[in-house]
Structures are given as structure tokens and as C-alpha cells.
Design a protein around this motif. Structure first.
Motif, PDB file in Angstrom:
ATOM      1  N   PHE A 194       0.773  -1.125   0.013  1.00 40.69           N
ATOM      2  CA  PHE A 194      -0.305   0.068  -0.600  1.00 40.69           C
ATOM      3  C   PHE A 194       0.564   1.381  -0.204  1.00 40.69           C
ATOM      4  N   ALA A 195       0.741   2.331   0.901  1.00 41.22           N
ATOM      5  CA  ALA A 195       1.305   3.376   0.853  1.00 41.22           C
ATOM      6  C   ALA A 195       3.131   3.291   1.669  1.00 41.22           C
ATOM      7  N   PRO A 199       7.441   4.477  -5.526  1.00 44.70           N
ATOM      8  CA  PRO A 199       8.338   3.832  -6.925  1.00 44.70           C
ATOM      9  C   PRO A 199       9.958   4.690  -6.438  1.00 44.70           C
ATOM     10  N   GLY A 200      10.994   3.035  -7.099  1.00 48.30           N
ATOM     11  CA  GLY A 200      11.985   4.260  -7.146  1.00 48.30           C
ATOM     12  C   GLY A 200      12.917   2.804  -6.056  1.00 48.30           C
ATOM     13  N   ASP A 201      11.991   2.327  -4.991  1.00 39.63           N
ATOM     14  CA  ASP A 201      11.786   1.731  -4.112  1.00 39.63           C
ATOM     15  C   ASP A 201      12.889   0.118  -4.911  1.00 39.63           C
ATOM     16  N   GLN A 202      14.228  -0.156  -3.537  1.00 35.25           N
ATOM     17  CA  GLN A 202      14.313  -1.430  -4.122  1.00 35.25           C
ATOM     18  C   GLN A 202      14.721  -2.806  -2.635  1.00 35.25           C
ATOM     19  N   GLU A 221       8.119   0.629  -9.634  1.00 32.37           N
ATOM     20  CA  GLU A 221       8.785   1.232 -11.361  1.00 32.37           C
ATOM     21  C   GLU A 221       7.924   2.217 -10.865  1.00 32.37           C
ATOM     22  N   SER A 222       8.116   3.544 -10.876  1.00 31.31           N
ATOM     23  CA  SER A 222       7.239   4.535 -11.530  1.00 31.31           C
ATOM     24  C   SER A 222       5.769   4.418 -11.903  1.00 31.31           C
ATOM     25  N   ASP A 223       5.135   2.987 -12.796  1.00 30.87           N
ATOM     26  CA  ASP A 223       3.839   3.099 -12.894  1.00 30.87           C
ATOM     27  C   ASP A 223       3.170   1.903 -11.706  1.00 30.87           C
ATOM     28  N   ASP A 224       4.003   2.358 -10.710  1.00 25.10           N
ATOM     29  CA  ASP A 224       3.469   1.062  -9.192  1.00 25.10           C
ATOM     30  C   ASP A 224       4.142  -0.966  -9.639  1.00 25.10           C
ATOM     31  N   LEU A 283       2.755  -5.691  11.678  1.00 27.91           N
ATOM     32  CA  LEU A 283       1.788  -5.105  11.170  1.00 27.91           C
ATOM     33  C   LEU A 283       0.893  -5.724  10.436  1.00 27.91           C
ATOM     34  N   GLY A 284       1.465  -5.692   9.577  1.00 29.21           N
ATOM     35  CA  GLY A 284       1.590  -6.393   8.116  1.00 29.21           C
ATOM     36  C   GLY A 284       1.240  -5.647   7.213  1.00 29.21           C
ATOM     37  N   THR A 285       2.139  -4.388   7.342  1.00 26.78           N
ATOM     38  CA  THR A 285       1.399  -2.956   5.930  1.00 26.78           C
ATOM     39  C   THR A 285       2.747  -3.869   4.937  1.00 26.78           C
ATOM     40  N   ILE A 286       3.948  -4.349   4.986  1.00 27.59           N
ATOM     41  CA  ILE A 286       4.108  -5.443   4.210  1.00 27.59           C
ATOM     42  C   ILE A 286       3.970  -6.484   4.336  1.00 27.59           C
TER      43      ILE A 286
END
Length: 294
Positions: A194-195, A199-202, A221-224, A283-286
Motif C-alpha cells: 500500500f503506502a 517508486p524507486g524502492d528496491q 517502478e514509476s507505474d507501481d 503489523l502487516g504493512t508489507i
């Protein structure tokens, strides 16, 4: 409760020991250790058998094999029905092609039936050795509480050997049973955050099953959408090990641990692909999405 075995003579105690040793799995069954399990031969370093875990895996494996058997039996029934209709209509080319498919399915069903019988035979032998080991262990404990005599000392030595032999046989069967567990084809389906995903995270995902490892890197990627350098890995199931999954975020030269989780493989022994969503953070955020096909 005190137990006294002073009435046991040396001859009687040796008869008990011989009756246990005669039931050794390698004297009753013509099992040969596969190359991958040479470390399980007699005299080698062994681990402690885990009968409860082996029972759970056996039940899941047998259920999965029976599912495959039922599915192929249904396919055979369907093809046999079409085979009769085609024979009446005299479409020879299609008839012979259908006949070939039927023979192929019949051969596969026979292989499955043999596979199931072999797994059942191994587990039955495993249970016998487990009961023998428990009996020898209880007798060893009882003899250790009795007054020390020459006969009791000789019985303790024999019973100790029996416990060791049963333990080795159980480990031997565990190795033989692992050969029949098949393969897990694990597909990477991406992270869900989610949040948390930008984009750009590796990220780097590390999956381990015993000595088997899978390390893959991905980028948001930039388009999620997500791109990963690998998409699929084959794992050989293990009786004792669980899947260990570790996710780290890559930020330049630094790495930040996102979370580490373990996942049991018992539910993967089924005919249908299993979609798995694993909470990486508390918390299950990822979450990590995988698909497992047995």
C-alpha cells in the motif's frame, strides 16, 4: 513406581534384545539409501528423529497423492466415455489418438498407486521402529532402576544398542521418505505494501528451505509495477525444515531489515497452486505474495 527386573536371567534379556534387533528395518526391507542420503548409512552421524512431524508430513503427502489419483481417475473415466462414442462413430484417426491418451493416463495412475504404496510401506516401517525404540527406552530405564547385577548390566548394554539401531533406522527411513516428497515450484508474485511501497524502492527477498536458498532483487517502478531478477525457483521438500523468508530494503550501500518470517510447507501438498500472502512486518504493512505448485 518401582520396577524390579532381577528375575530376568541373562538368557531372557538376550532373547528380548534379539527380538528387537530382528525387527531392524534394514534386515526386513530391501531399502537402499539414495545417493543424496549417504550420510544416513549406519555408523554415520545422525539427528534425533521427529515422529510427530513425520506423521504430519506423511498425512499431508498421502492426501495430496490421493487428490492426484482421483483427478487422473476422473480424467480416465471421461476419456473412456469419449473412447466408446468415437468407436461407434468410426473416426479412426481421432479414435487411435484418444486410445493413446487413455494408455498414458493408465500408466500414470499405476505409477501414482505404486508411489502411494511405497510411501505407506515406508511410514509403516517407521512406526514399527518408533514403537520398538520407545519399548527399548522404557526397558532400559526400568533396568537402570533395578539392583545392579551382571545380567542387568548386560541387558542395559543390549538395550542401549537396540535404541541406537532403531534411531538409525528411523533416520534412514526419513531420508528414504524425503525422496518421495516431490518438488515445490515457488513463483514470486511481488510485494504488497500500500503506502509503504514507493517508486524507486528496491528490495531483496531471501528464501531458505534447509540448505536450499533463493535470493532475488526487485524494484518498484514509476507505474507501481514491480520487476524482479528471478520469478521462479524449485525447492525439494524437507521433513524437518520450514521455509524461512527474509525481506530487506536496499538503500544505496545500506540495507534495512523489513522482517523475517517462517512458513510451514504442510499445506502445499495439494494438486492446486497455492496462493500465499505472508505478513513480513508485524503489523502487516508489507506482505509478500508467492505461489507454490507441488
Amino acid at each position: 513406581r518401582s520396577c524390579s527386573f532381577t528375575g530376568f536371567s541373562t538368557v531372557q534379556s538376550r532373547k528380548v534384545a534379539k527380538s528387537l534387533s530382528r525387527s531392524s528395518v534394514r534386515s526386513r526391507m530391501s531399502l537402499k539409501p539414495p545417493k543424496a542420503y549417504n550420510s544416513l548409512q549406519k555408523g554415520a552421524l545422525i539427528w534425533d528423529p521427529k515422529p510427530l512431524q513425520v506423521k504430519k508430513i506423511f498425512e499431508a503427502l498421502k492426501k495430496g497423492l490421493n487428490e492426484y489419483l482421483e483427478a487422473h481417475q476422473a480424467e480416465l473415466d471421461y476419456l473412456s466415455g469419449r473412447h466408446k462414442d468415437t468407436k461407434r462413430n468410426s473416426r479412426l484417426a481421432f479414435y487411435y489418438d484418444l486410445d493413446k491418451q487413455i494408455r498414458s493416463v493408465e500408466r500414470y495412475i499405476r505409477k501414482l498407486e505404486f508411489h502411494i504404496s511405497k510411501v505407506e510401506e515406508l511410514y509403516e516401517a517407521y512406526c514399527i521402529q518408533c514403537r520398538l525404540r520407545d519399548g527399548a527406552t522404557n526397558m532400559k530405564h526400568a533396568f537402570s532402576l533395578s539392583p545392579a547385577t551382571k545380567a542387568s548390566r548386560e541387558s542395559l548394554v543390549e538395550l542401549y544398542k537396540n535404541v541406537q539401531e532403531c534411531t538409525e533406522d528411523m533416520c534412514f527411513i526419513e531420508g528414504a521418505l524425503e525422496v518421495h516428497l516431490g518438488e515445490f515450484h515457488v513463483k514470486m508474485k511481488g510485494l504488497v505494501g500500500f503506502a509503504r511501497l514507493c517508486p524507486g524502492d528496491q528490495y531483496e527477498v531471501f528464501v531458505r528451505l534447509g540448505r536450499q536458498k533463493w535470493r532475488l532483487k526487485g524494484k518498484i517502478e514509476s507505474d507501481d509495477s514491480q520487476t524482479w531478477d528471478e520469478e521462479e525457483k524449485v525447492f525439494i521438500p524437507n521433513l524437518h525444515e520450514k521455509f524461512e523468508i527474509k525481506v530487506t530494503e536496499l538503500r544505496g550501500l545500506a540495507t534495512i531489515l523489513v522482517g523475517v518470517v517462517t512458513c510451514d510447507s504442510i499445506n502445499f501438498f495439494t494438486t492446486k497452486p497455492q496462493a500465499i500472502v505472508v505478513d513480513i512486518t508485524e503489523l502487516g504493512t508489507i506482505k509478500l505474495r508467492l505461489e507454490v505448485l507441488w
